[in-house]
Scaffold this motif. Sequence first.
Motif, PDB file in Angstrom:
ATOM      1  N   ASP A 186      33.201 -27.308  12.694  1.00  0.00           N
ATOM      2  CA  ASP A 186      31.861 -27.833  12.963  1.00  0.00           C
ATOM      3  C   ASP A 186      30.869 -27.034  12.132  1.00  0.00           C
ATOM      4  N   ASP A 187      29.741 -27.653  11.834  1.00  0.00           N
ATOM      5  CA  ASP A 187      28.766 -27.017  10.947  1.00  0.00           C
ATOM      6  C   ASP A 187      28.184 -25.737  11.537  1.00  0.00           C
ATOM      7  N   GLU A 188      28.065 -25.676  12.867  1.00  0.00           N
ATOM      8  CA  GLU A 188      27.436 -24.533  13.502  1.00  0.00           C
ATOM      9  C   GLU A 188      28.337 -23.304  13.537  1.00  0.00           C
ATOM     10  N   GLY A 189      29.629 -23.514  13.436  1.00  0.00           N
ATOM     11  CA  GLY A 189      30.559 -22.390  13.437  1.00  0.00           C
ATOM     12  C   GLY A 189      31.163 -22.069  14.778  1.00  0.00           C
ATOM     13  N   VAL A 190      30.994 -22.944  15.765  1.00  0.00           N
ATOM     14  CA  VAL A 190      31.509 -22.677  17.107  1.00  0.00           C
ATOM     15  C   VAL A 190      33.032 -22.597  17.104  1.00  0.00           C
ATOM     16  N   VAL A 191      33.689 -23.535  16.430  1.00  0.00           N
ATOM     17  CA  VAL A 191      35.152 -23.545  16.403  1.00  0.00           C
ATOM     18  C   VAL A 191      35.675 -22.314  15.676  1.00  0.00           C
ATOM     19  N   ALA A 192      35.083 -22.008  14.520  1.00  0.00           N
ATOM     20  CA  ALA A 192      35.517 -20.839  13.755  1.00  0.00           C
ATOM     21  C   ALA A 192      35.314 -19.553  14.552  1.00  0.00           C
ATOM     22  N   ALA A 193      34.183 -19.452  15.255  1.00  0.00           N
ATOM     23  CA  ALA A 193      33.918 -18.259  16.062  1.00  0.00           C
ATOM     24  C   ALA A 193      34.942 -18.123  17.177  1.00  0.00           C
ATOM     25  N   THR A 194      35.257 -19.234  17.855  1.00  0.00           N
ATOM     26  CA  THR A 194      36.233 -19.195  18.944  1.00  0.00           C
ATOM     27  C   THR A 194      37.599 -18.781  18.422  1.00  0.00           C
ATOM     28  N   ALA A 195      37.994 -19.326  17.276  1.00  0.00           N
ATOM     29  CA  ALA A 195      39.279 -18.946  16.677  1.00  0.00           C
ATOM     30  C   ALA A 195      39.295 -17.475  16.303  1.00  0.00           C
ATOM     31  N   SER A 196      38.183 -16.962  15.776  1.00  0.00           N
ATOM     32  CA  SER A 196      38.121 -15.549  15.403  1.00  0.00           C
ATOM     33  C   SER A 196      38.280 -14.650  16.615  1.00  0.00           C
ATOM     34  N   VAL A 197      37.560 -14.957  17.696  1.00  0.00           N
ATOM     35  CA  VAL A 197      37.675 -14.147  18.910  1.00  0.00           C
ATOM     36  C   VAL A 197      39.104 -14.188  19.437  1.00  0.00           C
ATOM     37  N   ALA A 198      39.707 -15.369  19.419  1.00  0.00           N
ATOM     38  CA  ALA A 198      41.096 -15.494  19.866  1.00  0.00           C
ATOM     39  C   ALA A 198      42.016 -14.624  19.026  1.00  0.00           C
ATOM     40  N   MET A 199      41.794 -14.592  17.720  1.00  0.00           N
ATOM     41  CA  MET A 199      42.633 -13.773  16.849  1.00  0.00           C
ATOM     42  C   MET A 199      42.487 -12.296  17.202  1.00  0.00           C
ATOM     43  N   GLY A 200      41.267 -11.863  17.445  1.00  0.00           N
ATOM     44  CA  GLY A 200      41.064 -10.468  17.823  1.00  0.00           C
ATOM     45  C   GLY A 200      41.778 -10.109  19.110  1.00  0.00           C
ATOM     46  N   LEU A 201      41.723 -10.986  20.101  1.00  0.00           N
ATOM     47  CA  LEU A 201      42.394 -10.723  21.364  1.00  0.00           C
ATOM     48  C   LEU A 201      43.911 -10.704  21.219  1.00  0.00           C
ATOM     49  N   LEU A 202      44.418 -11.412  20.209  1.00  0.00           N
ATOM     50  CA  LEU A 202      45.858 -11.438  19.950  1.00  0.00           C
ATOM     51  C   LEU A 202      46.292 -10.352  18.975  1.00  0.00           C
ATOM     52  N   GLY A 203      45.352  -9.515  18.552  1.00  0.00           N
ATOM     53  CA  GLY A 203      45.704  -8.402  17.669  1.00  0.00           C
ATOM     54  C   GLY A 203      45.674  -8.726  16.198  1.00  0.00           C
TER      55      GLY A 203
END
Length: 395
Positions: A207-224
């Motif tokens: 999405d243009d706002e970056g919500v999906v990318a942000a959610t994926a990034s946070v998920a990656m951090g939580l998964l190491g």
Amino acid sequence: MLNGLDQVDWARLTHAYGAADDVPDQIRGLVSPDGDRRRESLWELNGNIYHQGTIYEATAYAVPFLLEVLTAPECDEQPQLLSLLSGIVTGFDERWLPGGLPVAEHRARAAGGEAVLAAAPRPGDDDFDEDEADYEYVEGLSDEDRGRMLAHIWVRAYDAVRAGVPLFRELLGAEPPVQCMAAYTLAWFPEDAPDSLRALANVTEGDDEGVVAATASVAMGLLGGRPTITLDDPRPIARWGAAIALATLDGPDAPRNVVDELISAAGGSLPGNDRVPFLDGDLAAYAGGVLKLTGDRYAGRTFDALLERIPTVSGSSAFHVVKEALRLAFPAGALPAGTGYPSLDDHGRRLVDALAGSPGTWLIDGRNFGNFSALVREYGLPHSCEALRDYTSTR
């Protein structure tokens, strides 16, 4: 479709309201041609197999059918269904953020819980109270046995949802609302991190706002894993997600530009965005919470940013902001009984002044917020705005 649904002895299982014999019709309702029926069924399931953050014995039995519905062409409520599945796993995710879900601890705690659950009265038994369900049995258990049983119920439900991890990865290629919830759901399965990280690494748009990318990034951090998005991304919300992930990974070694991004967000530079599933989209509160992982180097700047936000927030946002501000102002915990305002240090007085001067911060939906008052009380402070204002006058 839904073969085997009637082979489960639902009448002998329990959910929030007693016997779970209404669950099959509710699951079938999720694929009804009637939109109102689909939404009503989802609402009902959110109330009985997952009730205000609590799950039950019937929950694990329902999950395989929910996963089947998730793939059905008739299912047009995929984000909401993913929300239910992730809720079954996390309860309220604020319990686990910013550190992630300690699955191994839950598994260890569940040892012996199966036998405790097997001894519980069931619907249809002579000693089962339809009005009280199995509450009397649960209340009669020792703390240890109750903990074992509840952990066992959680592990069974968790593993049932975990069976859907390959499907959640596939849904990363769907429409943005589904992508977002699929990425969020994957974040809670660290045992499957390698393949999930590879799938999440490809989610940079959405999405243009970056919500999906942000959610994926946070998920990656939580998964190491390190996020694919960088702090050079032109989308502020995407940068927020990258900074959250990097601080989660690097902790005290997080570079200054990560901390700067988080401090800016904690100070309210980004509006809340309820399309980000983590912490109900409270970007500032999550930023403030994850800053504690970076250690003491930037504690002063973090505290200043949180203090500026206090007059502007209420409800759950205020709870998270003030929780971190209290931790920074009173690192030793609760004040000794009888501590007066003049005895507070500069941080303590500034925080008390901000709280005493911000009556709206103590409210949720225009009413006094009990959880917020309890939070303030935990630190040995007067737990109402008026009482705190009187406290500041004790020079």
